[in-house]
Design a protein around this motif. Sequence first.
Motif, PDB file in Angstrom:
ATOM      1  N   GLU A  17     -51.957  -2.531 -15.493  1.00 28.74           N
ATOM      2  CA  GLU A  17     -50.579  -2.794 -15.910  1.00 28.74           C
ATOM      3  C   GLU A  17     -50.632  -3.471 -17.268  1.00 28.74           C
ATOM      4  O   GLU A  17     -51.619  -4.141 -17.591  1.00 28.74           O
ATOM      5  CB  GLU A  17     -49.885  -3.720 -14.895  1.00 28.74           C
ATOM      6  N   ASN A  18     -49.543  -3.353 -18.038  1.00 26.07           N
ATOM      7  CA  ASN A  18     -49.535  -3.939 -19.391  1.00 26.07           C
ATOM      8  C   ASN A  18     -49.817  -5.436 -19.361  1.00 26.07           C
ATOM      9  O   ASN A  18     -50.421  -5.976 -20.275  1.00 26.07           O
ATOM     10  CB  ASN A  18     -48.220  -3.643 -20.100  1.00 26.07           C
ATOM     11  N   ARG A  19     -49.433  -6.101 -18.279  1.00 26.31           N
ATOM     12  CA  ARG A  19     -49.669  -7.556 -18.218  1.00 26.31           C
ATOM     13  C   ARG A  19     -51.158  -7.912 -18.082  1.00 26.31           C
ATOM     14  O   ARG A  19     -51.533  -9.079 -18.138  1.00 26.31           O
ATOM     15  CB  ARG A  19     -48.870  -8.188 -17.073  1.00 26.31           C
ATOM     16  N   ASP A  20     -52.019  -6.911 -17.895  1.00 26.30           N
ATOM     17  CA  ASP A  20     -53.464  -7.182 -17.839  1.00 26.30           C
ATOM     18  C   ASP A  20     -54.063  -7.364 -19.234  1.00 26.30           C
ATOM     19  O   ASP A  20     -55.243  -7.727 -19.357  1.00 26.30           O
ATOM     20  CB  ASP A  20     -54.207  -6.020 -17.144  1.00 26.30           C
ATOM     21  N   PHE A  21     -53.265  -7.100 -20.270  1.00 26.52           N
ATOM     22  CA  PHE A  21     -53.824  -7.135 -21.632  1.00 26.52           C
ATOM     23  C   PHE A  21     -54.587  -8.428 -21.948  1.00 26.52           C
ATOM     24  O   PHE A  21     -55.730  -8.360 -22.431  1.00 26.52           O
ATOM     25  CB  PHE A  21     -52.728  -6.880 -22.689  1.00 26.52           C
ATOM     26  N   PRO A  22     -54.018  -9.632 -21.725  1.00 25.34           N
ATOM     27  CA  PRO A  22     -54.732 -10.847 -22.166  1.00 25.34           C
ATOM     28  C   PRO A  22     -56.123 -10.976 -21.541  1.00 25.34           C
ATOM     29  O   PRO A  22     -57.090 -11.294 -22.245  1.00 25.34           O
ATOM     30  CB  PRO A  22     -53.821 -11.997 -21.720  1.00 25.34           C
ATOM     31  N   VAL A  23     -56.246 -10.712 -20.264  1.00 26.84           N
ATOM     32  CA  VAL A  23     -57.560 -10.898 -19.638  1.00 26.84           C
ATOM     33  C   VAL A  23     -58.513  -9.777 -20.053  1.00 26.84           C
ATOM     34  O   VAL A  23     -59.701 -10.018 -20.323  1.00 26.84           O
ATOM     35  CB  VAL A  23     -57.467 -11.083 -18.109  1.00 26.84           C
ATOM     36  N   PHE A  24     -58.011  -8.559 -20.168  1.00 30.25           N
ATOM     37  CA  PHE A  24     -58.891  -7.464 -20.625  1.00 30.25           C
ATOM     38  C   PHE A  24     -59.362  -7.742 -22.053  1.00 30.25           C
ATOM     39  O   PHE A  24     -60.524  -7.505 -22.389  1.00 30.25           O
ATOM     40  CB  PHE A  24     -58.183  -6.115 -20.541  1.00 30.25           C
ATOM     41  N   TYR A  25     -58.466  -8.243 -22.885  1.00 30.07           N
ATOM     42  CA  TYR A  25     -58.862  -8.559 -24.266  1.00 30.07           C
ATOM     43  C   TYR A  25     -59.916  -9.666 -24.261  1.00 30.07           C
ATOM     44  O   TYR A  25     -60.917  -9.594 -24.983  1.00 30.07           O
ATOM     45  CB  TYR A  25     -57.641  -8.954 -25.093  1.00 30.07           C
ATOM     46  N   LYS A  35     -72.519  -8.073 -23.732  1.00 25.71           N
ATOM     47  CA  LYS A  35     -73.902  -8.049 -24.228  1.00 25.71           C
ATOM     48  C   LYS A  35     -74.686  -6.788 -23.866  1.00 25.71           C
ATOM     49  O   LYS A  35     -75.438  -6.256 -24.678  1.00 25.71           O
ATOM     50  CB  LYS A  35     -74.623  -9.277 -23.667  1.00 25.71           C
ATOM     51  N   TYR A  36     -74.530  -6.308 -22.648  1.00 27.44           N
ATOM     52  CA  TYR A  36     -75.368  -5.191 -22.202  1.00 27.44           C
ATOM     53  C   TYR A  36     -74.679  -3.839 -22.320  1.00 27.44           C
ATOM     54  O   TYR A  36     -75.159  -2.846 -21.772  1.00 27.44           O
ATOM     55  CB  TYR A  36     -75.839  -5.434 -20.773  1.00 27.44           C
ATOM     56  N   ARG A  37     -73.581  -3.800 -23.007  1.00 34.64           N
ATOM     57  CA  ARG A  37     -72.855  -2.538 -23.177  1.00 34.64           C
ATOM     58  C   ARG A  37     -73.365  -1.818 -24.414  1.00 34.64           C
ATOM     59  O   ARG A  37     -73.888  -2.423 -25.336  1.00 34.64           O
ATOM     60  CB  ARG A  37     -71.358  -2.844 -23.336  1.00 34.64           C
ATOM     61  N   SER A  38     -73.168  -0.511 -24.445  1.00 39.65           N
ATOM     62  CA  SER A  38     -73.549   0.228 -25.654  1.00 39.65           C
ATOM     63  C   SER A  38     -72.508   0.020 -26.738  1.00 39.65           C
ATOM     64  O   SER A  38     -72.817   0.052 -27.931  1.00 39.65           O
ATOM     65  CB  SER A  38     -73.721   1.710 -25.342  1.00 39.65           C
ATOM     66  N   SER A  39     -71.267  -0.216 -26.324  1.00 39.46           N
ATOM     67  CA  SER A  39     -70.214  -0.375 -27.335  1.00 39.46           C
ATOM     68  C   SER A  39     -70.149  -1.810 -27.845  1.00 39.46           C
ATOM     69  O   SER A  39     -70.619  -2.740 -27.198  1.00 39.46           O
ATOM     70  CB  SER A  39     -68.876   0.030 -26.741  1.00 39.46           C
ATOM     71  N   GLU A  40     -69.527  -1.964 -29.004  1.00 36.90           N
ATOM     72  CA  GLU A  40     -69.329  -3.296 -29.588  1.00 36.90           C
ATOM     73  C   GLU A  40     -68.156  -3.978 -28.888  1.00 36.90           C
ATOM     74  O   GLU A  40     -67.337  -3.314 -28.268  1.00 36.90           O
ATOM     75  CB  GLU A  40     -68.959  -3.140 -31.061  1.00 36.90           C
ATOM     76  N   PRO A  41     -68.051  -5.294 -29.037  1.00 36.58           N
ATOM     77  CA  PRO A  41     -66.834  -5.953 -28.576  1.00 36.58           C
ATOM     78  C   PRO A  41     -65.611  -5.292 -29.214  1.00 36.58           C
ATOM     79  O   PRO A  41     -65.670  -4.828 -30.348  1.00 36.58           O
ATOM     80  CB  PRO A  41     -67.014  -7.394 -29.081  1.00 36.58           C
ATOM     81  N   LYS A  42     -64.522  -5.227 -28.454  1.00 33.89           N
ATOM     82  CA  LYS A  42     -63.354  -4.458 -28.904  1.00 33.89           C
ATOM     83  C   LYS A  42     -62.314  -5.355 -29.571  1.00 33.89           C
ATOM     84  O   LYS A  42     -62.191  -6.540 -29.222  1.00 33.89           O
ATOM     85  CB  LYS A  42     -62.724  -3.753 -27.701  1.00 33.89           C
ATOM     86  N   ASN A  43     -61.545  -4.762 -30.501  1.00 27.27           N
ATOM     87  CA  ASN A  43     -60.437  -5.509 -31.114  1.00 27.27           C
ATOM     88  C   ASN A  43     -59.152  -5.249 -30.313  1.00 27.27           C
ATOM     89  O   ASN A  43     -59.144  -4.467 -29.363  1.00 27.27           O
ATOM     90  CB  ASN A  43     -60.302  -5.163 -32.606  1.00 27.27           C
ATOM     91  N   GLU A  44     -58.059  -5.905 -30.738  1.00 25.93           N
ATOM     92  CA  GLU A  44     -56.805  -5.815 -29.971  1.00 25.93           C
ATOM     93  C   GLU A  44     -56.319  -4.385 -29.843  1.00 25.93           C
ATOM     94  O   GLU A  44     -55.878  -3.955 -28.777  1.00 25.93           O
ATOM     95  CB  GLU A  44     -55.719  -6.640 -30.671  1.00 25.93           C
ATOM     96  N   ASP A  45     -56.443  -3.647 -30.953  1.00 21.59           N
ATOM     97  CA  ASP A  45     -55.964  -2.271 -30.940  1.00 21.59           C
ATOM     98  C   ASP A  45     -56.771  -1.414 -29.943  1.00 21.59           C
ATOM     99  O   ASP A  45     -56.205  -0.641 -29.164  1.00 21.59           O
ATOM    100  CB  ASP A  45     -56.092  -1.718 -32.370  1.00 21.59           C
ATOM    101  N   ASP A  46     -58.100  -1.599 -29.971  1.00 17.09           N
ATOM    102  CA  ASP A  46     -58.962  -0.870 -29.015  1.00 17.09           C
ATOM    103  C   ASP A  46     -58.545  -1.175 -27.580  1.00 17.09           C
ATOM    104  O   ASP A  46     -58.514  -0.282 -26.729  1.00 17.09           O
ATOM    105  CB  ASP A  46     -60.435  -1.327 -29.114  1.00 17.09           C
ATOM    106  N   VAL A  47     -58.272  -2.454 -27.306  1.00 13.98           N
ATOM    107  CA  VAL A  47     -57.980  -2.846 -25.920  1.00 13.98           C
ATOM    108  C   VAL A  47     -56.624  -2.278 -25.489  1.00 13.98           C
ATOM    109  O   VAL A  47     -56.460  -1.841 -24.350  1.00 13.98           O
ATOM    110  CB  VAL A  47     -58.034  -4.379 -25.752  1.00 13.98           C
ATOM    111  N   ARG A  48     -55.659  -2.236 -26.432  1.00 15.47           N
ATOM    112  CA  ARG A  48     -54.356  -1.632 -26.079  1.00 15.47           C
ATOM    113  C   ARG A  48     -54.537  -0.152 -25.729  1.00 15.47           C
ATOM    114  O   ARG A  48     -53.975   0.352 -24.750  1.00 15.47           O
ATOM    115  CB  ARG A  48     -53.357  -1.779 -27.228  1.00 15.47           C
ATOM    116  N   LYS A  49     -55.370   0.559 -26.506  1.00 11.50           N
ATOM    117  CA  LYS A  49     -55.610   1.996 -26.214  1.00 11.50           C
ATOM    118  C   LYS A  49     -56.326   2.160 -24.870  1.00 11.50           C
ATOM    119  O   LYS A  49     -55.998   3.036 -24.074  1.00 11.50           O
ATOM    120  CB  LYS A  49     -56.472   2.624 -27.317  1.00 11.50           C
TER     121      LYS A  49
END
Length: 184
Positions: A17-25, A35-49
Amino acid sequence: MHYIEIESERLLFRKYENRDFPVFYDILSNLENMKYRSSEPKNEDDVRKYLQWGIQCAEQNPCINYRYAVVLKHTGETIGSCELAFTNKDPAELAWELHRNYWRKGYGTEIGKTLLKLGFETLGLRRIIADCNTLNMGSYGIMEKIGMRREAHYVKNYRGNSALNYEWCDKYQYAILREEWNVN
Ligand SMILES: CC(C)(COP(=O)(O)OP(=O)(O)OC[C@H]1O[C@@H](n2cnc3c(N)ncnc32)[C@H](O)[C@@H]1OP(=O)(O)O)[C@@H](O)C(=O)NCCC(=O)NCCS
């Protein structure tokens, strides 16, 4: 089958749900969490997508990505996310991530057990896999506690961020067959 919400003793597994944004970010932008992911830490725009993609996963019918926000029953807080995903060609695969404040309380194991139950009991799957960096003791700790077998050790398999030196990382793959699955 269409998407379904599920629950375990301490956790609810529901649609994003959209309200999950703060914790997902907070999870996805944090180096310790990523640390153990292949991807880099995400920015706000990435997390919204990512959040919108997760919302859409629950709308597909038949569902091929059972992607869940994981919520603590007793407080209503979202503490992470997980998925069971598969296609006609790819085996069913598990993934999980929790906010670092909630590590080492057995929630990861509870998530893993619940996803296996979904896969074997509800969806009738034959085999389920999961993989992780060989240094990610929390992740393969879950795999072992829920009865999965280590099937492969891939050496220098992917470029991980390992908190940003982008080293070549080893990966374990684990699997479990329905006949190996023990409901308890
Ligand atoms: C992987 C993750 C979900 C584990 O969740 P968790 O709730 O801490 O897992 P559990 O408490 O159920 O622990 C399961 C087992 O893993 C092992 N384990 C967990 N964390 C560990 C650590 N920091 N060091 C050593 N072993 C660990 C233990 O054997 C543990 O069982 P025990 O507590 O009975 O000894 C969590 O660490 C996380 O979100 N990490 C960041 C995201 C990530 O790496 N996701 C996986 C990508 S493949």
